[in-house]
Design a protein around this motif. Structure first.
Motif, PDB file in Angstrom:
ATOM      1  N   CYS A  56       0.844  -1.194   0.000  1.00  0.00           N
ATOM      2  CA  CYS A  56       0.000   0.000   0.000  1.00  0.00           C
ATOM      3  C   CYS A  56       0.874   1.237   0.000  1.00  0.00           C
ATOM      4  O   CYS A  56       2.064   1.171   0.295  1.00  0.00           O
ATOM      5  CB  CYS A  56      -0.854   0.055   1.265  1.00  0.00           C
ATOM      6  N   TYR A  57       0.272   2.369  -0.245  1.00  0.00           N
ATOM      7  CA  TYR A  57       0.989   3.626  -0.170  1.00  0.00           C
ATOM      8  C   TYR A  57       1.587   3.820   1.227  1.00  0.00           C
ATOM      9  O   TYR A  57       2.664   4.374   1.386  1.00  0.00           O
ATOM     10  CB  TYR A  57       0.039   4.780  -0.513  1.00  0.00           C
ATOM     11  N   SER A  58       0.894   3.295   2.242  1.00  0.00           N
ATOM     12  CA  SER A  58       1.374   3.409   3.623  1.00  0.00           C
ATOM     13  C   SER A  58       2.571   2.507   3.901  1.00  0.00           C
ATOM     14  O   SER A  58       3.214   2.634   4.931  1.00  0.00           O
ATOM     15  CB  SER A  58       0.249   3.035   4.594  1.00  0.00           C
ATOM     16  N   GLY A  59       2.849   1.569   2.998  1.00  0.00           N
ATOM     17  CA  GLY A  59       3.931   0.620   3.196  1.00  0.00           C
ATOM     18  C   GLY A  59       3.463  -0.733   3.702  1.00  0.00           C
ATOM     19  O   GLY A  59       4.249  -1.670   3.811  1.00  0.00           O
ATOM     20  N   ARG A  60       2.164  -0.860   3.987  1.00  0.00           N
ATOM     21  CA  ARG A  60       1.612  -2.139   4.451  1.00  0.00           C
ATOM     22  C   ARG A  60       1.736  -3.188   3.351  1.00  0.00           C
ATOM     23  O   ARG A  60       1.432  -2.946   2.194  1.00  0.00           O
ATOM     24  CB  ARG A  60       0.139  -1.965   4.847  1.00  0.00           C
ATOM     25  N   HIS A  61       2.204  -4.370   3.715  1.00  0.00           N
ATOM     26  CA  HIS A  61       2.352  -5.486   2.778  1.00  0.00           C
ATOM     27  C   HIS A  61       0.967  -5.980   2.356  1.00  0.00           C
ATOM     28  O   HIS A  61       0.105  -6.213   3.203  1.00  0.00           O
ATOM     29  CB  HIS A  61       3.149  -6.617   3.439  1.00  0.00           C
ATOM     30  N   VAL A  62       0.759  -6.136   1.064  1.00  0.00           N
ATOM     31  CA  VAL A  62      -0.504  -6.656   0.545  1.00  0.00           C
ATOM     32  C   VAL A  62      -0.328  -8.092   0.086  1.00  0.00           C
ATOM     33  O   VAL A  62      -1.045  -8.981   0.518  1.00  0.00           O
ATOM     34  CB  VAL A  62      -1.043  -5.778  -0.610  1.00  0.00           C
TER      35      VAL A  62
END
Length: 173
Positions: A56-62
């Motif tokens: 994600c833009y936030s850096g969360r792994h998808v």
């Protein structure tokens, strides 16, 4: 308290399973608007890449992607007549890759034809040598040159719209 133990009449579906695409329509201001079926896309799929990580833009792994095979977005646009448009008109074009759930990945002509983004904007048809299944939404778009791949990746991509900048602004208002 009563509890319903009967099985549901319809099993729950994942978001990807509700939306599936095995073809893409290219439409808008291009002179040769057309559709590409799965067989067309497989025949055109000349890009191999991977592995990659979707964040994600936030850096969360998808999710992680293995080996990918796909078609450049520019190849689809060119097959629908992009190269025959006057260059001055192309410089004002906005391209939207639309998914079955309504999500849109936006690009400009400048990005696709004048930056590394164009080399990495692909419609995936296979992952790890296997056609993308309905449970994964079928055809997927990913922009591999982006810093975070999440915002411009979509499953069940079924349409590519090409519009002039002024027309896109009028439609949004």
């Amino acid at each position: 308290m009563l509890t319903d133990t009967s099985p549901p009449t319809h099993p729950p579906q994942t978001q990807a399973a509700r939306h599936f695409s095995d073809s893409i329509a290219v439409a808008g201001v291009l002179p040769g608007s057309r559709s590409f079926g799965r067989d067309d896309l497989l025949a055109m799929a000349d890009v191999r890449s991977g592995p990659a990580t979707i964040q994600c833009y936030s850096g969360r792994h998808v999710r992680d992607l293995g080996g990918m095979r796909g078609v450049r977005l520019t190849a689809l646009l060119d097959a629908a007549g992009m190269q025959s448009l006057p260059r001055a008109a192309c410089k004002r074009l906005v391209i939207a890759a639309l998914a079955g759930d309504g999500y849109a990945c936006l690009f400009t002509w400048h990005e696709l034809y004048n930056t590394p983004v164009g080399e990495g904007a692909i419609v995936m048809v296979e992952q790890d040598g296997v056609a993308l299944p309905p449970s994964a939404g079928g055809l997927q778009l990913v922009s591999l040159a982006d810093l975070r791949l999440g915002p411009r990746q979509a499953s069940a991509v079924n349409r590519i719209e090409v519009h002039g900048w002024q027309a896109a602004c009028r439609q949004a208002s």
